[in-house]
Design an enzyme around this catalytic site. Structure first.
Site, short mmCIF file in Angstrom:
data_model
loop_
_atom_site.label_atom_id
_atom_site.label_comp_id
_atom_site.label_asym_id
_atom_site.label_seq_id
_atom_site.Cartn_x
_atom_site.Cartn_y
_atom_site.Cartn_z
N ARG A 7 28.80 -0.06 -27.53
CA ARG A 7 30.02 -0.09 -28.32
C ARG A 7 31.25 0.27 -27.48
O ARG A 7 32.36 0.29 -28.01
CB ARG A 7 29.91 0.92 -29.46
CG ARG A 7 29.44 0.33 -30.78
CD ARG A 7 29.33 1.49 -31.75
NE ARG A 7 29.55 1.14 -33.12
CZ ARG A 7 28.56 0.99 -33.99
NH1 ARG A 7 27.32 1.09 -33.63
NH2 ARG A 7 28.84 0.76 -35.24
N LYS A 64 25.07 -7.21 -38.50
CA LYS A 64 24.22 -7.05 -37.31
C LYS A 64 22.82 -6.52 -37.67
O LYS A 64 21.82 -7.03 -37.16
CB LYS A 64 24.88 -6.10 -36.30
CG LYS A 64 26.22 -6.58 -35.78
CD LYS A 64 26.75 -5.68 -34.69
CE LYS A 64 27.03 -4.28 -35.13
NZ LYS A 64 28.16 -4.12 -36.07
P1 AMP Z 1 26.24 1.63 -37.33
O1 AMP Z 1 25.13 1.87 -38.29
O2 AMP Z 1 25.81 0.86 -36.14
O3 AMP Z 1 27.48 1.07 -37.98
O4 AMP Z 1 26.65 3.09 -36.77
C1 AMP Z 1 27.11 4.12 -37.62
C2 AMP Z 1 27.76 5.24 -36.82
O5 AMP Z 1 26.83 5.77 -35.87
C3 AMP Z 1 28.97 4.84 -35.98
O6 AMP Z 1 30.17 4.80 -36.73
C4 AMP Z 1 28.98 5.94 -34.92
O7 AMP Z 1 29.47 7.16 -35.43
C5 AMP Z 1 27.49 6.12 -34.65
N1 AMP Z 1 27.01 5.17 -33.60
C6 AMP Z 1 26.10 4.17 -33.73
N2 AMP Z 1 25.93 3.48 -32.58
C7 AMP Z 1 26.76 4.08 -31.69
C8 AMP Z 1 27.07 3.83 -30.33
N3 AMP Z 1 26.50 2.82 -29.64
N4 AMP Z 1 27.97 4.65 -29.74
C9 AMP Z 1 28.56 5.66 -30.39
N5 AMP Z 1 28.34 5.94 -31.68
C10 AMP Z 1 27.45 5.16 -32.33
#
Ligand code: AMP
Length: 220
Positions: free
Chosen positions: A88, A13
C-alpha cells in the site's frame, strides 16, 4: 503466478482474491484480514493495529513487512500468491520485490481495479462481513441466504468499525496519498494492467480472469 490486487477501498479486492483462490488455487495474502484476525484474537499485534485501523491510517511499513514475510514463509502451496491490500506504499512495494527476489519469486501481474470514489463509498457503506472467514456480503449486491448470517460459517455478520463515513474519508485520503503512487511504480516495471471495476462481481472477475489467463499463456 503472483498477483497484486490494487484499487481503492471498496473496489472489491477481497472478493476477487477469494474468487481467484477458488478458480486457480492461488493462496491469498490479505493484510487487512490478517490484522482483523489478530484484533479478534486480542494479540499484542492486534491491539497495536487496531489503533491505526480505527482512525483509517496505515499500519507502519516495518511491522507490515514482518507480517508479510512470515506469511509468505508459511505458504507451502507453490501455485501462486494473491496479495490483497499489500503493498500500500512505495516502501512496501520495494520490500516485497526484494523479499520475493530473495526467494526466487516475482510479481507477474498487478491488477488495478478501477472504481470511481462515489461508487466505492456506496459499496463500503452496505458491506457486512463474516468475522470468521472474512467473506464480504453487501445489502444490495451480495446477499447472504439468511439475513445477517454467513452462508458458510453460520456466524453473525458484522460491519467493520473503519467503515463509518469519517473513517472511510480518511482511508481514501491515505489511498490517494500513499497507495496511488504505486500505479506509476508498477507501470514502470511493465506489469500493471487496469480492469474496469464496474459491474457485477462475476463480470469484473471475468475481466480479471482474462488478464490472468493471458499472462499464464505468456509464461508457458
Ligand atoms: P483492508 O481490509 O485491506 O481495507 O485494510 C484495513 C486496514 O488495515 C487499513 O485501513 C489499514 O489500517 C490496515 N492495513 C491493511 N493492509 C495494510 C498495509 N498493507 N499497510 C498498512 N496498513 C494496512
Amino acid at each position: 503466478m503472483n498477483i497484486i490486487l490494487l484499487g481503492p477501498p471498496g473496489s472489491g479486492k477481497g472478493t476477487y482474491a477469494r474468487m481467484l483462490n477458488a478458480k486457480y488455487g492461488f493462496t491469498v495474502i490479505g493484510t487487512g484480514v490478517i490484522l482483523r484476525s489478530e484484533i479478534e484474537k486480542g494479540t499484542k499485534l492486534g491491539k497495536e493495529s487496531e489503533e491505526f485501523m480505527k482512525i483509517g491510517k496505515l499500519f507502519p511499513d516495518e511491522l507490515m513487512a514482518k507480517i508479510v514475510a512470515k506469511k509468505i514463509d508459511s505458504i507451502r502451496n507453490r501455485k501462486g500468491l494473491i496479495f490483497d491490500g499489500y503493498p500500500r506504499t512505495i516502501k512496501q512495494a520495494e520490500f516485497l520485490d526484494e523479499y520475493l527476489e530473495s526467494k526466487e519469486m516475482k510479481i507477474d501481474l498487478v491488477c488495478d481495479v478501477l472504481v470511481p470514489e462515489k461508487v466505492a463509498v456506496e459499496r463500503i457503506s452496505g458491506r457486512w462481513s463474516c468475522p470468521k472467514c472474512g467473506f464480504i456480503y453487501h445489502v444490495k449486491y451480495i446477499k447472504p441466504k439468511t439475513l445477517g448470517i454467513c452462508d458458510k460459517c453460520n456466524k453473525g455478520l458484522t460491519q467493520r468499525a473503519d467503515e463509518k463515513p469519517g473513517i472511510v474519508k480518511k482511508r481514501f485520503q491515505e489511498y490517494h496519498r500513499l497507495t496511488e503512487p504505486l500505479k506509476e511504480y508498477y507501470t514502470t516495471l511493465g506489469i500493471l494492467k487496469e480492469v474496469d471495476g464496474i459491474g457485477t462481481p462475476e463480470e469484473v472477475f471475468k475481466r480479471i480472469v482474462g488478464l490472468v489467463d493471458s499472462i499464464q499463456k505468456e509464461k508457458q
